[in-house]
Design a protein around this motif. Structure first.
Motif, short mmCIF file in Angstrom:
data_model
loop_
_atom_site.label_atom_id
_atom_site.label_comp_id
_atom_site.label_asym_id
_atom_site.label_seq_id
_atom_site.Cartn_x
_atom_site.Cartn_y
_atom_site.Cartn_z
N ARG A 134 0.75 -1.33 -0.21
CA ARG A 134 -0.04 0.18 0.03
C ARG A 134 1.00 1.12 -0.03
O ARG A 134 0.41 2.35 -0.66
N LEU A 135 1.75 1.22 0.95
CA LEU A 135 2.68 2.54 0.72
C LEU A 135 3.52 2.44 -0.35
O LEU A 135 3.73 3.74 -0.95
N SER A 136 3.99 1.41 -1.18
CA SER A 136 4.69 1.39 -2.41
C SER A 136 3.89 2.13 -3.35
O SER A 136 4.24 2.87 -4.23
N ARG A 137 2.24 1.71 -3.32
CA ARG A 137 1.47 2.15 -4.19
C ARG A 137 1.31 3.59 -4.01
O ARG A 137 1.09 4.37 -5.24
N VAL A 138 1.39 4.32 -2.88
CA VAL A 138 1.35 5.56 -2.77
C VAL A 138 2.49 6.44 -3.58
O VAL A 138 2.10 7.29 -4.32
N PHE A 139 3.67 5.86 -3.33
CA PHE A 139 4.91 6.58 -4.12
C PHE A 139 4.85 6.29 -5.47
O PHE A 139 4.80 7.27 -6.29
N LYS A 140 4.18 5.29 -5.91
CA LYS A 140 4.07 5.22 -7.36
C LYS A 140 3.02 5.90 -7.97
O LYS A 140 3.09 6.45 -9.16
N THR A 141 1.90 6.32 -7.32
CA THR A 141 0.85 7.14 -7.64
C THR A 141 1.28 8.51 -7.91
O THR A 141 1.03 9.32 -8.75
N VAL A 142 2.01 8.89 -6.82
CA VAL A 142 2.78 10.39 -6.96
C VAL A 142 3.49 10.76 -8.09
O VAL A 142 3.49 11.39 -8.65
N ALA A 143 4.32 9.49 -8.31
CA ALA A 143 5.45 9.56 -9.47
C ALA A 143 4.68 9.69 -10.76
O ALA A 143 4.99 10.48 -11.70
N GLU A 144 3.76 8.64 -11.09
CA GLU A 144 2.98 8.82 -12.16
C GLU A 144 1.98 10.00 -12.51
O GLU A 144 1.93 10.54 -13.56
N ARG A 145 1.45 10.54 -11.19
CA ARG A 145 0.77 11.82 -11.43
C ARG A 145 1.59 13.12 -11.86
O ARG A 145 1.05 13.88 -12.28
N ARG A 146 2.92 13.09 -11.29
CA ARG A 146 3.60 14.42 -11.36
C ARG A 146 4.75 14.21 -12.06
O ARG A 146 5.47 15.18 -12.75
N GLU A 147 5.25 12.99 -12.89
CA GLU A 147 6.20 12.97 -13.65
C GLU A 147 6.13 13.79 -14.94
O GLU A 147 7.04 14.33 -15.35
N LYS A 148 5.03 13.90 -15.57
CA LYS A 148 4.70 14.79 -16.71
C LYS A 148 4.83 16.31 -16.22
O LYS A 148 4.92 17.03 -17.26
N SER A 149 4.84 16.48 -15.23
CA SER A 149 4.73 18.06 -14.82
C SER A 149 6.26 18.61 -14.75
O SER A 149 6.47 19.78 -14.57
N VAL A 150 7.19 17.87 -14.59
CA VAL A 150 8.82 18.04 -14.26
C VAL A 150 9.42 17.97 -15.69
O VAL A 150 9.27 17.09 -16.55
N VAL A 151 10.09 18.90 -15.78
CA VAL A 151 10.74 19.34 -17.08
C VAL A 151 12.60 19.32 -16.77
O VAL A 151 12.75 19.53 -15.75
N HIS A 152 12.92 19.11 -17.78
CA HIS A 152 14.72 19.15 -17.89
C HIS A 152 14.94 20.30 -18.49
O HIS A 152 14.63 20.89 -19.48
N ILE A 153 15.91 21.17 -17.90
CA ILE A 153 16.23 22.44 -18.27
C ILE A 153 17.75 22.55 -18.66
O ILE A 153 18.83 21.98 -18.06
#
Length: 465
Positions: free
Chosen positions: A52-71
Motif C-alpha cells: 500500500r505504501l509502495s502504491r502511494v509513491f508510485k501514484t505520486v510519481a505517475e501523477r507528477r512525472e509529466k509536470s517535471v521538465v529538464h532544463i
C-alpha cells in the motif's frame, strides 16, 4: 569496579539458573524458535502494508512525472586566437543542467534562479521528449527562484498545484523528482527532516532563513525540481545540498512552496518581486513567553498606522507563531498591499491588529525601471561629491536576466546620461530611457565604483534587446 563486577556476576548467575531450569523443563528451545519466527518473518499484513505504501509513491510519481521538465542552459562561447582576440562567430554550448516544474497549463515553469543565471538561451525538455525554447518572465535572487514560459500554443500542459507548506510537519513523507546528473525524471523519497533552516548555499552565495530540510536524495541536476507531498502537491523547490563530496549525503534544502508561490504570483503580476514592508525593528523576546519584541516603530509606516507600539510582543502573524527569522521572511514574502493579522501581547493583554503592508523597495526609496530591469535610487550626497558629476541616480538592484544585466550593467553603477542626454530627476531618467531604441542600442554613460569604493571609473554600456 568491584560493585560493577558483582552486579554482572549476579546477573550472569541468575541468567544461568533460568537457562538451566528452562532446559530441564524442555521449554527454552521451542520458545526461542517461536520468538524468532514471530519477529523475523513478515506476515501477510506486513506485505499488504508495504504494498500500500509502495502504491502511494508510485501514484505520486505517475501523477507528477509529466509536470517535471529538464532544463538545459546554453551560453555563447567566443573562439579566440593565440592573443585572446575574438575570431569567427560565437557558438552556443551547454553550460548547465537543471530541473523545473510546470505550474500553469499554458507553459509557466518554476525553477531555481541559479539554473538560468547567465544563460544566453534556455531549452526545456518535456517528459515526452519534446523541446522548447524558454523565455524568463522574472527572477528573484533572494529566494533563488526563477519563472519561465514556453510557448505551446493552445495545448494544455499537465501542471502541478501547491500545498500549504506551512502545514508541513517534521517526519512527513515527501517525494523529489528531477534530473540528477542529467537523468530525466528520477524519483526519490524521504521525509521532512527539519524546517526553518538558515543556509548560504554555494550555488547562490545568498543566505536564506527558511529552508525545508529533507533526506530525499537530491543531487546536481535536481535543482529547480519539485518536492512533493503524498498527494502530489508542491511543498518546495529543491535548491541545494550539504555535502563533502558534491553528491548526496542525506541533507538537502528546498525553498518552501508558500514562498515560491508568492514569488511566482508577484512576477506574473508585475514582472518582479515586490516584498512586503511593515516598518518595525524587531528582536527575539528574552522572556520565557516567546514571541518577537517590537523595539521601534517607523513613523507613518504600515505598523504605525495599524497601531503597533514599541514594547509590543508579536505572538502570532497570520495565525502562526514564528521565530524572529521566520517572521521577517513572512513579512517580506507577503505581497505589498496585502492585509495581515498581527496578534500582540501588550501589558498583559492580547490584541489583534490588522496592517496593510507597504512595498519594501518603495520604503527604501527605490524606483523600478522595467525597460532595463533595474531598481534605482538617488545618489547619497557624500558619493555625489566624490564623483563630481551631474549624475544623481545609481543602480540599487538588478534583475539578472534583464536587458541591463545582460549588457553588463551592475548594482552600484551610477548613471550619468542616456544617449548623451542628462536628467534632472528619476522621472526624467525614466522618460529618456523610454524614448531609447533598444534594437539599435541604448547607450548609458556610467561611473562604476572600483574595489573598496574609494575610486571610480567612467565608461559606457550599450543596452540592447
Amino acid at each position: 569496579m568491584r560493585i560493577e563486577n558483582k552486579t554482572m556476576n549476579t546477573t550472569s548467575r541468575s541468567l544461568a539458573r533460568l537457562v538451566a531450569c528452562s532446559l530441564a523443563l524442555g521449554l527454552l528451545q521451542p520458545a526461542l524458535a517461536d520468538v524468532t519466527s514471530a519477529s523475523d518473518t513478515a506476515t501477510a499484513e506486513d506485505f499488504a502494508f508495504a504494498k500500500r505504501l509502495s502504491r502511494v509513491f508510485k501514484t505520486v510519481a505517475e501523477r507528477r512525472e509529466k509536470s517535471v521538465v529538464h532544463i538545459t542552459q546554453l551560453r555563447t562561447i567566443q573562439p579566440t586566437d593565440f592573443f585572446g582576440r575574438p575570431v569567427g562567430r560565437g557558438q552556443l554550448q551547454q553550460a548547465g543542467l537543471g530541473s523545473g516544474v510546470i505550474v500553469s497549463s499554458d507553459g509557466v515553469i518554476v525553477t531555481n534562479n541559479h539554473v538560468v543565471r547567465g544563460a544566453d538561451k534556455l531549452r526545456v525538455k518535456l517528459s515526452d521528449e519534446r523541446e522548447f525554447d524558454a523565455v524568463v518572465l522574472g527572477t528573484d535572487e533572494a529566494t533563488d527562484i526563477a519563472v519561465l514560459k514556453v510557448d505551446v500554443g493552445k495545448e494544455s500542459l499537465p501542471a502541478a498545484d501547491f500545498a500549504d507548506s506551512d502545514q508541513l510537519e517534521v517526519g512527513e513523507w515527501v517525494v523529489a523528482i528531477g534530473s540528477p546528473f542529467g537523468l530525466d525524471n528520477s524519483v526519490t523519497q524521504g521525509i521532512i527532516s527539519a524546517k526553518g533552516r538558515t543556509v548560504t548555499p554555494r550555488e547562490t552565495g545568498v543566505s536564506f532563513e527558511d529552508y525545508i530540510q529533507t533526506d530525499a536524495a537530491i543531487n546536481p541536476g535536481n535543482s529547480g525540481g519539485p518536492l512533493l507531498n503524498l498527494e502530489g502537491q508542491i511543498v518546495g523547490i529543491n535548491t541545494a545540498i550539504a555535502s563533502r563530496t558534491g553528491g548526496y549525503d542525506g541533507i538537502g534544502f528546498c525553498v518552501p512552496g508558500n514562498t515560491v508561490k508568492n514569488v511566482l504570483e508577484s512576477i506574473q503580476r508585475t514582472g518582479r518581486v515586490a516584498r512586503g514592508y511593515l516598518g518595525i525593528e524587531m528582536s527575539e523576546q528574552s522572556s520565557s513567553g516567546g514571541g518577537v519584541l517590537v523595539k521601534t516603530v517607523v513613523d507613518g509606516s504600515p505598523a504605525d498606522e495599524a497601531g503597533l507600539k514599541s514594547g509590543d510582543v508579536i505572538t502570532r502573524f497570520q495565525g502562526s507563531s514564528l521565530s524572529l527569522d521566520r517572521l521577517r521572511n513572512a513579512i517580506a514574502a507577503a505581497p505589498a498591499g496585502s492585509k495581515v493579522n498581527i496578534e500582540v501581547s501588550r501589558e498583559g493583554e492580547t490584541k489583534t491588529l490588522q496592517a496593510t503592508l507597504g512595498d519594501l523597495s518603495a520604503a527604501k526609496g527605490y524606483v523600478f525601471i522595467d525597460a532595463l530591469g533595474v531598481e534605482v535610487e538617488l545618489l547619497p550626497d557624500d558619493i555625489a561629491r566624490q564623483v563630481d558629476a551631474k549624475a544623481i541616480v545609481r543602480v540599487a538592484s538588478i534583475q539578472e536576466t534583464g536587458r541591463a544585466a545582460m549588457s553588463g550593467l551592475r548594482a552600484g553603477d551610477i548613471i550619468v546620461s542616456v544617449d548623451g542626454d542628462g536628467y534632472a530627476d528619476i522621472a526624467e531618467l525614466q522618460k529618456n530611457i523610454s524614448k531609447g531604441n533598444f534594437s539599435r542600442g541604448l547607450r548609458l554613460d556610467i561611473i562604476r565604483p572600483l574595489q573598496g569604493g574609494n575610486s571610480y571609473r567612467r565608461g559606457n554600456i550599450v543596452v540592447q534587446e
